[in-house]
Design an enzyme around this catalytic site. Structure first.
Site, short mmCIF file in Angstrom:
data_model
loop_
_atom_site.label_atom_id
_atom_site.label_comp_id
_atom_site.label_asym_id
_atom_site.label_seq_id
_atom_site.Cartn_x
_atom_site.Cartn_y
_atom_site.Cartn_z
N GLY A 44 0.79 -1.22 0.00
CA GLY A 44 0.00 0.00 0.00
C GLY A 44 0.82 1.27 0.00
O GLY A 44 0.26 2.37 0.12
N SER A 74 5.63 -11.15 -5.47
CA SER A 74 4.48 -11.06 -6.37
C SER A 74 4.67 -9.97 -7.40
O SER A 74 5.51 -9.08 -7.26
CB SER A 74 3.22 -10.76 -5.55
N ARG A 75 3.87 -10.07 -8.45
CA ARG A 75 3.76 -8.98 -9.40
C ARG A 75 2.65 -8.04 -8.94
O ARG A 75 1.83 -8.41 -8.10
CB ARG A 75 3.44 -9.52 -10.80
N ALA A 76 2.62 -6.86 -9.51
CA ALA A 76 1.60 -5.88 -9.15
C ALA A 76 0.23 -6.37 -9.58
O ALA A 76 0.07 -6.95 -10.66
CB ALA A 76 1.91 -4.54 -9.80
N THR A 80 -2.78 -4.29 -8.09
CA THR A 80 -3.44 -2.97 -8.06
C THR A 80 -2.44 -1.83 -7.94
O THR A 80 -2.83 -0.67 -8.02
CB THR A 80 -4.43 -2.89 -6.89
N SER A 81 -1.16 -2.12 -7.74
CA SER A 81 -0.15 -1.07 -7.56
C SER A 81 0.59 -0.80 -8.86
O SER A 81 0.37 -1.47 -9.88
CB SER A 81 0.85 -1.50 -6.47
N THR A 138 7.36 -6.28 -6.39
CA THR A 138 8.78 -6.59 -6.26
C THR A 138 9.29 -7.35 -7.47
O THR A 138 10.36 -7.07 -8.00
CB THR A 138 9.03 -7.39 -4.97
N ASP A 146 -12.32 -5.95 3.41
CA ASP A 146 -11.31 -6.01 4.46
C ASP A 146 -11.45 -7.33 5.21
O ASP A 146 -12.47 -7.58 5.84
CB ASP A 146 -11.49 -4.83 5.42
N SER A 157 -3.04 -15.49 3.69
CA SER A 157 -2.37 -15.27 2.42
C SER A 157 -0.87 -15.10 2.62
O SER A 157 -0.05 -15.73 1.93
CB SER A 157 -2.96 -14.02 1.75
#
Length: 513
Positions: A182, A208-210, A212-213, A217, A270, A278
């Site tokens: 986030g 992970s890949r993006a 929603t961002s 990394t 949420d 996860s």
């Protein structure tokens, strides 16, 4: 009637449609083909495709155009990958078997608690794509808003681990770190892994890949070295260099989690239990034994208050202990972006600037990474409590971290140079004053509209930080894009919003939007 039934039993010819449906397997049939008529298939029905010795469950979409023949079945990219066949291969299509896991899901809707057996059934079906997106959305919904208690969260985490592959490195300790996310630009993993590995501590990192961002990394690392490592390659890299930074999607490490994330993110629900499961299921499956969690806290991050951070920290530590791993949570500042770059290549350039000890390297990224590396080294027993930062700083300063990162890049397939965008445009200060706030979500969205992470060179570069004094017309940030159209699209968004960077004038006033 007899001819119609017989024709429905004849194999269909497989065809690759070239349609990206992300992780949802989808197949396409003509609505007037013999199979649809005989079996009564409708659009959105789930079907089982049998071919190449495999059984693939997929969502059916019916087509009316002539691009598909009556004796053909077309596959989305996700379905095609699961089938593993060649164009023209013969396949059979039929109704799928009844899913026993739906019974405990319905029971949960009516108030019955999940146990491990029920969750194992569900995760088995989830990981093999046997549940439709509607059922996955139902599962995510019943788990949201405190829908999972502690025992259910532990059971879910264990079930997610047990339905996938699990790595045993044969040594101890095996270290890992994770960021809750986030916060744009928070690319500390690419610094922490080489620092820790250079100290002789094992740190195999799957990332992970993006979703929603503007960058994940794995996206940033991919501009510097290959990240699509299979399990055998990943093991070879780690045994040789003591660490790696690989994309987790090429292994079956907690595969159910990847499927749940796909429907969880659009729902924006949420769920502390799902978040904890996860994170920790992937750590346990990857063979991690001690994990440091970076938890940014800020007004626009995933965790926005000290109370929420405390609650999530307790849950992570307790569930980790129940699964046999040690978890430590480190709270960090989430009030503004980290570093300068937002986007895969731009963030990778920040990382290299820190590793190469360039004079203008972003100090906040460096210090944040050093603090996290210190925590990992202390958890690993490589340094005494309170001495980890000095060790991490020494390894960065004397070049060992840079040398280790170079070795990891080479072992993963060879070093790459991050690309640079063809088009850039600075956004300037509308008035003189002091930077009072940076809207991290809007900045990240602008970077995405410019093309990140799809275009690795796209994104944004921040030129100011909170508290900086700026003059009228001074650049606040620069947008980067691969095409003029993408750049104008991002600029149009920026101009339609409240200022992404808010400037306080003398006396604390902010200029009008």
């Amino acid at each position: 009637m007899i001819d119609t039934v017989l024709s429905a039993t004849r194999p269909l010819r497989a065809r690759r449609a070239g349609i990206d449906t992300y992780q949802q397997p989808v197949v396409y049939l003509r609505g007037d083909c013999p199979v649809c008529r005989a079996e009564g298939f409708q659009s959105q029905a789930q079907v089982e495709v049998i071919g190449n010795g495999r059984h693939v469950l997929a969502l059916l979409h019916q087509v009316q155009g002539d691009w598909l023949r009556h004796d053909e079945i077309a596959f989305s990219e996700a379905a095609w990958s699961l089938l593993g066949a060649a164009d023209g291969a013969e396949v059979d299509v039929r109704h799928p078997p009844v899913q026993d896991s739906l019974a405990p899901l319905r029971a949960k809707v009516h108030g019955t608690r999940f146990d491990y057996t029920a969750l194992r059934l569900l995760m088995e079906d989830v990981s093999h794509g046997r549940l439709s997106d509607i059922h996955l959305a139902s599962l995510v919904t019943v788990c949201a808003g405190g829908g999972l208690d502690f025992d259910e969260t532990v059971a879910l985490t264990r079930a997610m681990v047990d339905v996938g592959e699990r790595i045993d490195w044969g040594v101890s300790p095996v270290m890992d770190k994770h960021c809750i996310g986030g916060l744009p630009g928070n690319r500390t993993t690419l610094l922490v892994v080489p620092i820790v590995a250079a100290c002789g501590v094992l740190m195999p990192k799957t990332s992970s890949r993006a979703i929603t961002s503007a960058a994940g990394t794995a996206d940033a690392m991919e501009t510097l070295a290959p990240v699509d490592l299979d399990l055998a390659t990943m093991r070879r890299v780690v045994e040789r260099e003591g660490g790696c930074i690989a994309w987790g999607g090429t292994t079956r490490i907690s595969p159910a989690d990847d499927m749940l994330i796909r429907v969880e993110r659009p729902l924006s629900l949420d769920s502390e239990g799902l978040l904890v499961a996860s994170i920790l299921s992937k750590k346990v499956a990857a063979g991690s034994q001690r994990v440091l969690i970076d938890l940014p806290v800020g007004p626009l991050t995933k965790v926005r208050s000290a109370a929420a951070a405390e609650q999530l920290s307790r849950s992570l530590v307790a569930v980790g202990a129940a699964l046999g791993i040690q978890v430590r949570v480190q709270r960090t500042d989430g009030t503004q972006p980290v570093g300068r770059g937002i986007g895969p290549a731009l963030e990778a350039m920040d990382v290299m600037a820190v590793l190469e000890r360039q004079p203008d390297a972003p100090a906040d990224l460096r210090e944040r990474a050093l603090q996290i590396a210190a925590g990992v080294l202390e958890m690993a027993g490589r340094s005494a409590a309170g001495a980890g930062e000095a060790l991490a700083r020494e390894v960065l300063a004397d070049g060992r971290a840079l040398a280790k990162f170079a070795a990891i890049r080479e072992a993963q397939g060879g070093a790459r140079q991050p690309p640079r965008a063809a088009h850039t445009q600075p956004v300037t200060a509308p008035a003189a004053g002091t930077v009072r706030a940076i809207d991290t979500r809007l900045v990240a969205r602008a970077a995405k509209l410019a093309g990140a992470p799809r275009d690795p060179a796209a994104g944004a570069t921040m030129h100011v930080r909170l508290g900086d004094r700026v003059e009228l017309g001074q650049p606040l940030y620069t947008l980067h894009a691969e095409s003029a159209g993408a750049l104008q699209y991002a600029l149009s968004f920026v101009r339609s919003q409240l200022p992404l960077v808010r400037i306080g004038q003398d006396g604390g006033r902010s200029p009008a939007p």
